[in-house]
Each structure stands twice: as C-alpha cells, then as structure tokens.
Design an enzyme around this catalytic site. Sequence first.
Site, short mmCIF file in Angstrom:
data_model
loop_
_atom_site.label_atom_id
_atom_site.label_comp_id
_atom_site.label_asym_id
_atom_site.label_seq_id
_atom_site.Cartn_x
_atom_site.Cartn_y
_atom_site.Cartn_z
N ARG A 150 56.87 4.29 -23.07
CA ARG A 150 56.24 3.58 -21.95
C ARG A 150 55.32 4.57 -21.24
O ARG A 150 55.54 5.78 -21.29
CB ARG A 150 57.30 3.06 -20.99
CG ARG A 150 58.29 2.08 -21.61
CD ARG A 150 59.37 1.69 -20.61
NE ARG A 150 60.31 0.73 -21.17
CZ ARG A 150 61.44 1.04 -21.79
NH1 ARG A 150 61.76 2.32 -21.94
NH2 ARG A 150 62.24 0.11 -22.27
N LYS A 175 63.44 4.03 -18.44
CA LYS A 175 63.60 2.80 -17.66
C LYS A 175 65.07 2.48 -17.40
O LYS A 175 65.43 2.02 -16.31
CB LYS A 175 62.93 1.63 -18.41
CG LYS A 175 62.90 0.33 -17.64
CD LYS A 175 62.14 -0.73 -18.41
CE LYS A 175 62.09 -2.03 -17.64
NZ LYS A 175 61.34 -3.08 -18.40
N HIS A 231 50.75 -0.57 -22.78
CA HIS A 231 51.82 -1.32 -23.44
C HIS A 231 51.39 -1.87 -24.80
O HIS A 231 52.23 -2.14 -25.66
CB HIS A 231 52.34 -2.43 -22.54
CG HIS A 231 53.84 -2.46 -22.47
ND1 HIS A 231 54.59 -1.42 -21.93
CD2 HIS A 231 54.74 -3.37 -22.90
CE1 HIS A 231 55.87 -1.71 -22.02
NE2 HIS A 231 55.99 -2.88 -22.62
N ARG A 234 52.43 0.63 -27.24
CA ARG A 234 53.88 0.54 -27.47
C ARG A 234 54.18 -0.61 -28.44
O ARG A 234 54.98 -0.46 -29.37
CB ARG A 234 54.60 0.35 -26.14
CG ARG A 234 56.12 0.23 -26.23
CD ARG A 234 56.70 0.27 -24.81
NE ARG A 234 58.06 -0.22 -24.73
CZ ARG A 234 59.14 0.53 -24.96
NH1 ARG A 234 59.01 1.79 -25.33
NH2 ARG A 234 60.35 0.02 -24.83
N HIS A 257 65.49 0.21 -25.74
CA HIS A 257 65.90 -1.13 -25.30
C HIS A 257 67.42 -1.20 -25.19
O HIS A 257 68.12 -0.81 -26.13
CB HIS A 257 65.45 -2.19 -26.31
CG HIS A 257 63.98 -2.44 -26.32
ND1 HIS A 257 63.32 -2.96 -27.41
CD2 HIS A 257 63.03 -2.27 -25.36
CE1 HIS A 257 62.03 -3.08 -27.13
NE2 HIS A 257 61.83 -2.67 -25.90
N TYR A 266 59.70 -8.23 -31.89
CA TYR A 266 58.75 -7.65 -32.84
C TYR A 266 59.02 -8.10 -34.27
O TYR A 266 58.10 -8.19 -35.08
CB TYR A 266 58.77 -6.13 -32.75
CG TYR A 266 58.38 -5.62 -31.40
CD1 TYR A 266 57.05 -5.67 -30.98
CD2 TYR A 266 59.32 -5.12 -30.50
CE1 TYR A 266 56.68 -5.22 -29.72
CE2 TYR A 266 58.95 -4.67 -29.25
CZ TYR A 266 57.64 -4.72 -28.86
OH TYR A 266 57.27 -4.28 -27.62
#
Length: 291
Positions: A150, A175, A231, A234, A257, A266
Amino acid sequence: MKLDLGSPPESGDLYNAFINALIIAGAGNGTIKLYSTAVRDFLDFINKDPRKVTSEDLNRWISSLLNREGKVKGDEVEKKRAKSVTIRYYIIAVRRFLKWINVSVRPPIPKVRRKEVKALDEIQIQKVLNACKRTKDKLIIRLLLDTGLRANELLSVLVKDIDLENNMIRVRNTKNGEERIVFFTDETKLLLRKYIKGKKAEDKLFDLKYDTLYRKLKRLGKKVGIDLRPHILRHTFATLSLKRGINVITLQKLLGHKDIKTTQIYTHLVLDDLRNEYLKAMSSSSSKTPP
C-alpha cells in the site's frame, strides 16, 4: 474485528475509556485512528450522554455525514464510492461503541458497491517504466509492482528495513498492525542499491507525503495515457502474481489481507481473463471449421 474490550465504566469519560480499551485490546493503529475520529464526530454531533441516544439522533447524524463535502481525489464516481465507504466505517465504529456502553439502539450498516478492480497489463507497465526519467521514480514503480505494498506502507519503509542480500523488506507500519515480509526482484535490487547509497539506516527510503506520491504517479500516467494511482499498482501486483502461479493463500500473506475473501477478488479477475481468452480462441477456431 474481534477484540475483548471489557466493560465500560459506570461514569466518567466514555470516549477516552473506549479508546483506551481498544489500545489495551491490541487494536491496530488504523483502527484506533478511525474509531477515535468516528466516535468523536458522533459525540460532538449529538451533544448529549451517549447512553441516552435515540434512533432519531442516529438518523440525524448519518444524514449529516451524507450531506458533507468529501476531500477525496478522483472522478465523481470514485468520490461518491469513497464517501460511502467512509460513512460505512464511521457507522461500524459507532455501532461498536454503542454496543460497548450497552445501548440497544444501532444504526444500520449501509452496503457499498464493490469497486471495479483495475490492473495494468504488461504493455502498460513497460510504458510507465519507460516514462520514468529519474531513478527514484522508476524505483517507486518497481517496488509497488514487485511488492504490492500500500502507498502508506511504502512511504513508511526505512533503509534499515531493506535486506538487499535476501531481496526482502520488513513492513512495519501495516494496515492491520501486523508486520510482514515482502520481496523484490534482482532488477529492483540494482536500483535500490544505487538509490540508498549514502543514506543512513534510520532514514526513510522515500521522504514523501501521500499526496506528493499520488500526484507523481498521476503525472507519470498522464504522459502515457494511463490513469495511474498507487492502488492500481497493488492490484496489478496481485493479478500478475496469480497469473504467474502464486497461490491465493501466499498472495494473502504478501498483501497483508486479514480476510482471504479480500484476496479472492483477484481470483475472479483472473478467471474473467481466462474465460475471455478461451471464448476468443474458441470463436476463432470455430470460424475456421467448415460446417
């Protein structure tokens, strides 16, 4: 977020008690920042004891959120979605706060339409890299494409976090608050070695603010006719990783994640590409086959 926040105090400052409970329970920095902002906004708006809040209070607060001007960059569709996401997170935070103080009234959580995942293809990637005239710009692009970081994670990397011998970076400011390791290619290593020469271990790799990085990528993209944002790189990393054979569980760890369902977005994108290629090939072959 499953955190044990304990019980609220019978009296006193409920806001600070809630934030302290989050910190003690081990909530990530991003969660603490979001919850503190959202709950403070809510309390300032209702201007009363939150234990006496009503459904009408909640509806008025949500209405005020909807009527505020946003500060998000991008086109109107992007701005509208970003605003919806922010409001949703605010409501989730306030619901958690109200549950913690044993208030039965709960604001409904609005659904947000899933954002279309955009990724660059190999030709677009090469165009962007060719548009980079400075080592720094090319290194930023390569690192985002190699690691899937990120933007804020990339901007928090220190020189000491980089292991040139093993082609990896320790990512600390994540994050979800959990450190992770990401990797880069030998080609990127050559750029890194050149770029960090003379820098101190405690120096930031890139001394940039998010807005500066955002504008830099937009300018590079504009040169080659591509809507380039952090992004998107990413997304490109994730999509290309799956196409090249990385399994979804490994990709989940690389992307940081918590929920694998986020990563599986994805896989749908890659399946769509495969389906399109299949239909294209079958259509082409059938047109050549005599009836």
